[in-house]
Design a protein around this motif. Structure first.
Motif, PDB file in Angstrom:
ATOM      1  N   GLY A  45       0.855  -1.235  -0.018  1.00  0.00           N
ATOM      2  CA  GLY A  45       0.071   0.167   0.056  1.00  0.00           C
ATOM      3  C   GLY A  45       0.922   1.230  -0.105  1.00  0.00           C
ATOM      4  N   ASP A  46       2.141   1.293  -0.643  1.00  0.00           N
ATOM      5  CA  ASP A  46       2.846   2.408  -0.797  1.00  0.00           C
ATOM      6  C   ASP A  46       2.377   3.354  -1.427  1.00  0.00           C
ATOM      7  N   LYS A  47       2.718   4.918  -1.300  1.00  0.00           N
ATOM      8  CA  LYS A  47       2.237   5.699  -1.828  1.00  0.00           C
ATOM      9  C   LYS A  47       3.486   6.916  -1.802  1.00  0.00           C
ATOM     10  N   ASP A  48       3.025   8.046  -2.519  1.00  0.00           N
ATOM     11  CA  ASP A  48       3.813   9.306  -2.549  1.00  0.00           C
ATOM     12  C   ASP A  48       5.277   9.032  -2.867  1.00  0.00           C
TER      13      ASP A  48
ATOM     14  N   GLN B  11       8.683  10.183  -4.561  1.00  0.00           N
ATOM     15  CA  GLN B  11       9.290  11.453  -4.854  1.00  0.00           C
ATOM     16  C   GLN B  11      10.970  11.238  -5.158  1.00  0.00           C
TER      17      GLN B  11
ATOM     18  N   TRP C 292       9.697   7.133  -0.583  1.00  0.00           N
ATOM     19  CA  TRP C 292       8.170   6.988  -0.521  1.00  0.00           C
ATOM     20  C   TRP C 292       7.682   6.600   0.746  1.00  0.00           C
ATOM     21  N   THR C 293       6.149   6.516   0.776  1.00  0.00           N
ATOM     22  CA  THR C 293       5.543   6.216   2.116  1.00  0.00           C
ATOM     23  C   THR C 293       5.140   5.026   2.329  1.00  0.00           C
TER      24      THR C 293
ATOM     25  N   TRP D 210       2.254   3.116   3.507  1.00  0.00           N
ATOM     26  CA  TRP D 210       0.855   3.837   3.792  1.00  0.00           C
ATOM     27  C   TRP D 210       0.662   2.892   4.961  1.00  0.00           C
TER      28      TRP D 210
ATOM     29  N   LEU E 197       2.237  -3.513  -7.002  1.00  0.00           N
ATOM     30  CA  LEU E 197       1.695  -1.941  -7.036  1.00  0.00           C
ATOM     31  C   LEU E 197       2.795  -1.197  -7.826  1.00  0.00           C
TER      32      LEU E 197
ATOM     33  N   LEU F 290       4.174   2.999  -8.581  1.00  0.00           N
ATOM     34  CA  LEU F 290       4.129   4.218  -8.580  1.00  0.00           C
ATOM     35  C   LEU F 290       5.212   5.089  -9.441  1.00  0.00           C
TER      36      LEU F 290
ATOM     37  N   ASP G 167       6.985   8.845 -10.893  1.00  0.00           N
ATOM     38  CA  ASP G 167       7.257  10.377 -10.468  1.00  0.00           C
ATOM     39  C   ASP G 167       7.862  10.848 -11.669  1.00  0.00           C
TER      40      ASP G 167
END
Length: 555
Positions: free
Chosen positions: A198-201, A203, A216-217, A219, A257, A259, A261
């Motif tokens: 569930g990682d997010k953000d 950068q 990354w966060t 979550w 998942l 993500l 950037d």
């Protein structure tokens, strides 16, 4: 639960068309039948058709069983027919193309629970089974850590029982234990219940203009401590648009998942903290600071910096390693730190190490002096700015004597003016007055409580302004407005009033008598708009006497 995968290579007898081309004359229909514990539980409806142009290639079909294959025996059959047979003939003439069987572990010397060591996603509906030895009797099946609600079992065979549960919470420890207890013994299976990544953000940034760091966060926890999440980070430079595209892939047994950037790294510079900060030139009221950089490429960037001086921030937008601090306190010790960022602001750097310096001494600034006269007593007061405070400690007595003689001559004549009423609002008085040609150096507003010990305070207002806001509490205040001249200040106006009306007062004969005897020293005004009718109804005093007694109050 268990997925069957059946690969079949199909062939047909070819014929030649009038042009001599080989073709398959008919397409083929397939029927697949699945049996579980000798019971027919699934078949393809109505059939699977394979067209002529697909014949000769490999085909597949899959199916997932809600029961683990160890729980009971499973079998699958594949039957075929050609297009030219009717539906009736299809049921009469079926060719068994292949057959596959998997024997379950129906016979066991001790209770066994299946599936074992499996990983499930939170929210899944799962069926577990318990296989007992011959002649043993089931007592109960359950999940540890659950409330045992709706834990009903289903009998599949003489020795096999099934428990279907909804997994609505993750494993609290390393795994969740599924227990099976019989009349003679018990057993269990460890299963893992958790979440996909569930990682997010995501950068990405650069600190040295040569390498890239990505953050990354996480979550939420996957609750799968023994099954680590695998991460993969890939970057690609887009030449035409001059930016980098980054993709992070996070994967575990329950899901995958991605993500991404995308950014121009010249606008994503997270600078290191300045180093070697030093005070190169120290004066009484200003100082020059210098510092260096751990990365030489920073010298090619447009940089803005902040300098922390006694909890005040100075913003410096010129220079890359030099700053001048003004308006400092003479003879004062300072601790200073610096942080910087690029003008394409992304993040501040960390604060630098602290540099300590002491400013030189200097002549103090002029004092802000005022006085208050009451009867034959004159009180002289002054305000000392923070810059002059330290210097005044050494010459306080001498300054006091000089100011006293000067102020007595300046305030020797004070005119009297009529006082007007003012009511404050929201904890303050809003004052305004007419401009005076006498105010060559502005105006002075002073205020203090009307009665009791008068602790006067004052405010200087520039000559181009004729208003001020004074903050105070709920007691009655006297306010005076003076014109500042080259000689003695000139009194222009007086005001009296309160900021907040004290409405909750005790209504009794004693209070009324008290007010009548102390009208001249009362700190608050009592508004009798609503008091008189109440007194007239609830007291033995004649109404005319009350009106006479309250005539001295302001309504």
């Amino acid at each position: 639960m268990i997925t069957w995968l059946l690969l079949v290579s199909l062939f047909c007898k070819s014929t030649q068309d009038p042009n001599g081309q080989e073709t398959c004359e008919y397409f083929v229909l397939y029927l697949l039948i699945v049996c579980q514990h000798k019971q027919h539980i699934r078949h393809t409806v109505p059939y699977i058709a394979v067209m002529p142009d697909q014949i000769g290639s490999t085909h597949f079909w899959n199916w997932s069983s809600h029961l683990s294959l160890e729980c009971t025996s499973h079998s699958v059959r594949l039957r075929t027919r050609h297009k030219n047979y009717t539906i009736k003939e299809f049921h009469q003439i079926l060719t068994v193309y292949c057959c596959y069987a998997f024997a379950g572990k129906d016979n066991s010397e001790k209770p066994m629970v299946y599936p074992q060591d499996r990983v499930f996603k939170v929210g899944s509906r799962v069926t577990f089974c318990c296989v007992l030895p011959a002649g043993d009797v089931l007592d109960k099946m359950y999940l540890t850590g659950s409330n045992n609600v709706n834990m009903n079992t289903t009998k599949i065979s003489n020795q096999t029982y099934a428990l279907t549960v909804y997994l609505n919470q993750p494993s609290k420890a390393s795994c969740t234990d599924v227990r099976c207890e019989s009349k003679t013994s018990d057993s269990g299976a460890c299963v893992y219940i958790g979440y996909p990544p569930g990682d997010k953000d995501l950068q990405c940034e650069t600190r040295d203009l040569e390498s890239v760091e990505c953050h990354w966060t996480v979550w939420r926890s996957t609750h799968l401590p023994k099954l680590a999440t695998a991460y993969q980070l890939l970057g690609r430079y887009i030449i035409m648009k001059q930016y980098l595209n980054w993709t992070l892939t996070a994967e575990n047994r329950l899901g995958k998942l991605e993500l991404s950037d995308r950014a121009d790294m010249t606008k994503r510079v997270h600078m290191f903290a300045p180093e070697r900060v030093a005070a190169s030139t120290v004066n009484a009221r200003n100082v020059s600071l210098e510092w260096g950089w751990p990365v030489q490429q920073y010298r090619n960037l447009k940089i803005t910096c902040q300098i922390n001086v006694i909890k005040f921030l100075y913003d410096i937008t010129f220079g890359i390693n030099l700053a001048v601090l003004n308006d400092l306190i003479p003879n004062w010790t300072y601790n200073v730190t610096v942080r910087c960022a690029t003008q394409h602001f992304w993040k501040w750097s960390d604060w630098s190490s602290t540099v300590k310096f002491h400013t030189k001494g200097d002549v103090p600034d002029a004092l802000d002096v005022w006085m208050k006269m009451k009867g034959n007593q004159t009180t002289i007061i002054w305000k000392v700015s923070q810059i002059s405070r330290l210097a005044l400690l050494m010459i306080k007595k001498q300054i006091h004597l000089k100011l006293t003689n000067k102020l007595l001559s300046l305030f020797s004549a004070t005119t009297s003016v009529n006082s007007s009423w003012i009511i404050g609002n929201n904890g303050s008085f809003s004052l305004s007055w007419s401009a005076s040609p006498k105010a060559s150096c502005g105006y002075i507003v002073d205020w203090c409580p009307t009665s009791g010990h008068c602790v006067v305070d004052w405010l200087r207002v520039p000559s181009y302004e004729t208003n001020a806001v004074i903050f105070s509490n709920g007691v009655r205040y006297s306010l005076s407005i003076f014109a500042c001249t080259q000689g003695a200040p000139v009194l222009l106006e007086r005001r009296e009033g309160y900021v907040k009306e004290e409405s909750k007062m005790q209504m009794c004969d004693f209070l009324i008598r008290y007010c009548l005897l102390n009208v001249s020293v009362a700190q608050k005004y009592i508004l009798f708009t609503n008091v008189l009718p109440m007194l007239h109804r609830n007291t033995r005093w004649p109404l005319q006497n009350i009106e006479m007694a309250t005539a001295g109050f302001r309504c």
